[in-house]
Write an enzyme that holds these catalytic residues in place. Structure first.
Site, PDB file in Angstrom:
ATOM      1  N   LYS A  75      52.704  16.714   6.522  1.00 37.64           N
ATOM      2  CA  LYS A  75      52.059  16.335   5.396  1.00 37.64           C
ATOM      3  C   LYS A  75      52.914  16.017   4.297  1.00 37.64           C
ATOM      4  O   LYS A  75      54.191  16.361   4.035  1.00 37.64           O
ATOM      5  CB  LYS A  75      51.114  17.617   4.904  1.00 37.64           C
ATOM      6  CG  LYS A  75      50.180  17.332   3.589  1.00 37.64           C
ATOM      7  CD  LYS A  75      49.509  18.689   3.188  1.00 37.64           C
ATOM      8  CE  LYS A  75      48.301  18.339   2.349  1.00 37.64           C
ATOM      9  NZ  LYS A  75      47.679  19.697   1.802  1.00 37.64           N
ATOM     10  N   SER A 197      42.918  19.486   2.033  1.00 43.33           N
ATOM     11  CA  SER A 197      43.532  18.267   1.686  1.00 43.33           C
ATOM     12  C   SER A 197      44.662  17.756   2.812  1.00 43.33           C
ATOM     13  O   SER A 197      45.178  16.809   2.252  1.00 43.33           O
ATOM     14  CB  SER A 197      44.417  18.276   0.465  1.00 43.33           C
ATOM     15  OG  SER A 197      45.393  19.370   0.524  1.00 43.33           O
ATOM     16  N   SER A 221      43.067  24.144   2.402  1.00 41.80           N
ATOM     17  CA  SER A 221      43.576  22.895   2.793  1.00 41.80           C
ATOM     18  C   SER A 221      44.094  22.562   4.317  1.00 41.80           C
ATOM     19  O   SER A 221      44.081  21.450   4.800  1.00 41.80           O
ATOM     20  CB  SER A 221      44.608  22.314   1.906  1.00 41.80           C
ATOM     21  OG  SER A 221      44.121  22.135   0.499  1.00 41.80           O
TER      22      SER A 221
END
Lengths: 537, 462
Positions: A75, A197, A221
């Site tokens: 990420k 996220s 997330s």
């Protein structure tokens, strides 16, 4: 090939049946195919090929490391040396860190091949991966790719090309980024959000572009997008994995999250990453005993709790049915299933909003454009420079949380908000300790309210409303620091994945993952058939 | 030379510096503080270009140590004697330093130097205990000495090792404390004293003309000797304190509480550190007074001059001196004075204990006068390879003690100064010293003063 797990792929490479280079090229090809999904912020095909070739040389020279040549993604809030790390924000759009996060270093030094940095909500604030400066991530499930759309009878002739959609997604939005009007206007076909996220990381795994990806988990997330994308999402115990190099959202709740297609793969990555890091003072000293799961995992004798408070408003009937179904399955397989109560569950979201805003206000104070990051042109005074830089480069979600956090931390408010939230946090944690102490080993809950919402529906309300709705089941685990894992168990009546969550006791990942594998084997969820989706490969 | 964390690069985390923690504990022990065996870290937020993270990590809720006191010598009101005073402390905490800003007003830009950012600081806060600038200065000197002796800080203010913020207020006797202003970043004892003196007068004149003193921060302007208001830091600051989530509570252990299962490099044992404390300055002064019968002033000088003290103690140990006073007088009034005049430290002078010891012996045995001693010192400071006896030989600086020779000189001086002699015989005893001085001149200072005095008196009284 894309249905194989890490162990199988590693075995193929050890036997010389597959080279890391070939695997890397397949992944690069896959990444090109899924460009429309807007999964990667930064792709590094050349670097990846070099790493893959180096891995091949090491394998030839006798390296038996299971991670050699395995394609992975991080990420874009993990610091990667020499590679842009943006947190999907204008503030860091050009930021190239000089160091690797510990978890990055650990995987790369074992021979993993970094394919790219994945898309996310800006600074990890959000549960949809729609609020980043590089545009939203799209769920591959039921996605009508350009190629397929063109071939379908009656498809609109004026559909824009896949490349243009992706480009538009990468433009910086001066208006609120959560309203991607460009895309919506041009896109006649409906698509579903990937969750957030860590949406980009989840999709990179679901679509077969990589074999494992790292996300982060502060309120869900990693588990939320895992559920929406039909992959495994593991949130380890707080303090087990190092956060050094993970650009923080809430320091006291963040953990690196692991996204894979199977529980076994999650174990491989967990074993490579867990353990004390002197650079992170919140990691525990106790030496980590690597998890070892049996080939056939058993759930016999385990005491599983079903928290009644997780029958929350908004829980879809599909999800409720799956939950019930799996509870029945595990009972039949020899587990004891018991109803329990975690009375303070409903307070978790409010508590999270206060603590998160406070930490955000604090953590974002460093972004002034002086040492790194976006610097505005207004240099009339230090104050105006700071204000302009921060206003220009943060989206309204980040700015909103900063303002709220500063308000909560004012001397006159500190006790009523920050301290009170910490007290409530203790109550939420105590719910778990009491339950575990009463003899329950593991809790079984839904991960999210239902299957992945459509982008059209999701973008009707703002970021704050959505996180309030969607984080209810995942958030409490971060409050207490306990480990949790989301497993895909079934498809909804809409044909989209449903994920269930297992919550475990601190530092008892072995027990949690054994139970997860047992359930995985019992439900036998069919992963996304990507080739079918694309018609060709 | 700036670490990623100190530059506030995203994703970097704080790690406590063990040596800083130990230094804090040693200081707290030396200052008689009460250690908090569990202390916490907090973030103090404000925006300033030299604070990269936008907050400073400090200890606001629960500092490393509380209370404590320091005994120090300060001149009494008449500035004649040194008296022992005691200052109470409030607390001692660990925190981060900020970077340094250099403002270029002409180019209207600022440069930020981050080399200092993140360095560990100990902040020591005192109660409002000092009644004058000289008291405050004396306290700071004592603190410098203590920090040097325990080895945690060289205390060099000009180099930035020690900075002082002075909070100053005035009041009429028996009134409560007045509103205080804070003078920040004083980096020399002289500035400390001058700024306090100026600020005191400034506040008095405000109050006397019916005004009110503002609670504000001020800076000391070296050029003008005045304190000036730091307007941009004047705004009411809410620092939005928040617990530092990346540093768990700091736990200290004692011999009884050291836990199992924690790696030894993570354990700080207060008892072990306490055992490492050396003799502190005030204890040393008391010991010197008792052991050698020294005065307060002399014991204080020796405590401030460790190498000179070493020399003195060697001399006293080696020679069975009847009179320790001669040794201390010579060390302080002659040797130290001589090196101070040359603006060098005693340790840099290369004068050995052997040399100084020989000088003491020579004076004690009345072989040389003090004037001769000073001449010898001058030579030794140029060339320390020689010993005093050698110098005397080479230069022929033997003290004249021959009675006949001295008698002759005395007669000569008496004959040459009839008026002075008359004055003396009339009762003006003070002129006697003039006559002795004349004898000394004739003998280039190499006469046995005691003998000269005796002989001259004899001659004059007959």
């Amino acid at each position: 090939m894309f249905a194989a797990n890490i162990k199988q792929v590693a075995a193929l490479m050890q036997n010389g049946q597959l080279s890391a280079k070939d695997l890397c090229e397949l992944c690069i090809k896959r990444m090109k195919r899924i460009k429309e999904l807007n999964v990667f912020i930064t792709e590094m095909p050349d670097l990846a090929l070099n790493s893959a070739c180096a891995a091949d040389r090491r394998i030839k020279n006798g390296s038996g490391d299971i991670l050699e040549g395995i394609p992975i993604a991080f990420k874009d809030n993990f610091s990667t040396a020499g590679i842009r790390t943006s947190c999907a924000s204008r503030m860091l759009k050009g930021y190239v860190p000089p160091y690797n996060a510990t978890v990055v270093e650990k995987l790369i030094s074992r021979g993993s091949v970094l394919m790219g940095k994945t898309n996310m909500d800006e600074f990890a604030m959000g549960c949809g991966s729609v609020d980043g400066a590089f545009g939203p991530v799209r769920n591959p499930w039921k996605y009508r790719f350009e190629a397929t759309r063109r071939d379908r009878p009656g498809a609109a002739q004026s559909s824009p090309s896949a490349a243009r959609i992706a480009d538009r997604g990468r433009q910086f939005h001066s208006a609120s980024p959560s309203q991607c009007l460009d895309v919506e206007a041009d896109d006649s076909a409906e698509w579903f959000i990937a969750g957030g996220s860590s949406g980009g990381s989840a999709v990179s795994v679901a679509s077969g572009a990589v074999l494992a990806a790292l996300g982060s988990d502060t309120g869900g997330s990693t588990r939320n997008p895992a559920s929406y994308c039909g992959v495994v999402g593991l949130k380890p115990t707080y303090g087990l994995l190092s956060r050094h190099g993970l650009i923080p959202l809430v320091n006291s709740m963040d953990v690196p999250g692991i996204l894979t297609r199977s529980v076994d793969d999650a174990v491989v990555i967990l074993n490579a990453l867990a353990g004390h890091d002197p650079k992170d003072s919140t990691t525990v000293f106790e030496p980590f005993k690597p998890c070892a799961l049996p080939d056939v995992a058993s759930i016999k004798g385990l005491k599983i709790g079903i928290p009644q408070e997780y029958h929350a408003p908004g829980l879809s009937s599909d999800m409720k049915d799956s939950w019930q179904h799996v509870a029945d399955i595990v009972e039949n397989a020899g587990a004891t299933v018991k109803r329990v109560s975690l009375p303070h569950t409903a307070l978790s979201i409010v508590c999270y909003h206060v603590l998160c805003a406070c930490e955000v206000a604090s953590n974002m104070a460093r972004y002034d454009g002086l040492e790194y990051g976006h610097r505005a042109k207004d240099e009339s005074s230090t104050e105006s420079l700071y204000a302009a830089s921060r206003h220009e480069a943060f989206n309204n979600v980040v700015r909103g949380r900063i303002l709220a956090g500063n308000y909560f931390l004012l001397k006159q408010n500190y006790d009523r908000y920050y301290v009170q939230a910490q007290r409530v946090r203790r109550l939420i944690s105590q719910d778990f300790w009491n339950t575990f102490r009463s003899g329950i080993d593991i809790l079984l809950t839904p991960t999210v309210l239902g299957d992945a919402p459509s982008y059209r529906w999701f973008s009707k309300a703002d970021n704050r409303t959505r996180t309030q709705e969607q984080d209810v089941f995942t958030q409490p685990a971060n409050m207490a620091g306990i480990p949790a894992i989301s497993l895909p168990v079934a498809l909804s009546s809409n044909g989209l994945p449903l994920g269930l969550q297992l919550l475990g006791q601190p530092f008892k990942e072995q027990q949690l993952l054994t139970a997860a594998k047992a359930i995985e084997q019992l439900v036998n969820f069919r992963a996304l058939d990507f080739d079918k989706l694309l018609y060709c490969d | 030379m700036v670490s990623f964390f100190d530059a506030s690069l995203p994703g970097t985390l704080p790690v406590l510096n063990r040596r800083c923690v130990e230094a804090g504990i040693l200081t707290a022990l030396a200052l008689q503080c009460r250690l908090n065996l569990v202390s916490m870290f907090d973030r103090k937020h404000y925006f300033y270009a030299d604070l990269p993270a936008g907050y400073q990590i400090t200890q606001q809720r629960c500092p490393l140590a509380k209370d404590g006191h320091v005994e120090y010598l300060a001149p009494d009101e008449d500035h004649r004697k040194l008296v022992l005073k005691r200052a109470r402390l409030t607390q001692l905490q660990l925190e981060q330093d900020s970077g340094k800003s250099l403002h270029d007003v002409e180019m209207s830009h600022s440069l930020i130097d981050l080399n200092r950012a993140g360095i560990g600081l100990m902040e020591i806060i005192t109660e409002p205990e000092f009644c004058s600038a000289v008291e405050a200065a004396s306290f700071v000197r004592e603190l410098q000495l203590i920090l040097q002796v325990i080895g945690v800080c060289d205390g060099k203010m000009e180099e930035g090792s020690l900075r002082v913020d002075a909070s100053v207020s005035v009041r009429r006797p028996s009134e409560p404390l007045g509103i205080r202003s804070e003078i920040k970043n004083l980096n020399s004892i002289r500035h400390l004293m001058r700024s306090i003196e100026f600020e005191t007068l400034r506040q008095i004149s405000i109050l006397e003309s019916g005004g009110q003193v503002l609670n504000e921060t001020r800076a000391y302007d070296v050029e003008t000797g005045e304190t000036v208001s730091m307007r941009d830091k004047e705004r009411l600051h809410d620092y939005r304190f928040m617990a530092e989530p990346n540093l768990p509570p700091l736990r200290l252990y004692t011999n009884d509480t050291v836990p199992n299962g924690v790696p030894s490099d993570q354990i700080i044992n207060v008892d072990e550190l306490r055992a490492m404390l050396p003799e502190l300055p005030n204890a040393k002064r008391e010991r010197l007074k008792k052991q050698y019968g020294l005065s307060v002033e002399h014991s204080n000088v020796f405590v401030n001059e460790p190498t000179l003290l070493e020399c003195f103690e060697k001399i006293v140990a080696n020679q069975n001196l009847q009179n320790v006073k001669i040794a201390s007088n010579i060390c302080i009034n002659e040797v130290l004075a001589a090196v101070n005049k040359k603006n060098i430290a005693f340790s840099a002078s290369n004068l050995s204990a052997e040399s100084v010891g020989e000088l003491v012996e020579l004076v004690q045995d009345e072989v040389i006068s003090l004037l001769t001693l000073r001449k010898i010192l001058e030579v030794l400071l140029q060339d320390s390879s020689k010993l005093p006896k050698q110098v005397i030989e080479e230069r022929g600086w033997h003290q004249v003690s021959n009675e006949t020779a001295l008698e002759n000189i005395c007669c000569q001086v008496i004959a040459a100064n009839p008026k002075v002699v008359d004055d003396y015989r009339d009762g003006k005893t003070k002129v006697f010293n003039y006559l002795i001085g004349e004898v000394q001149k004739k003998l280039s200072g190499q006469s046995n003063v005691k003998a000269v005095v005796r002989i001259m008196k004899q001659k004059l009284d007959t």
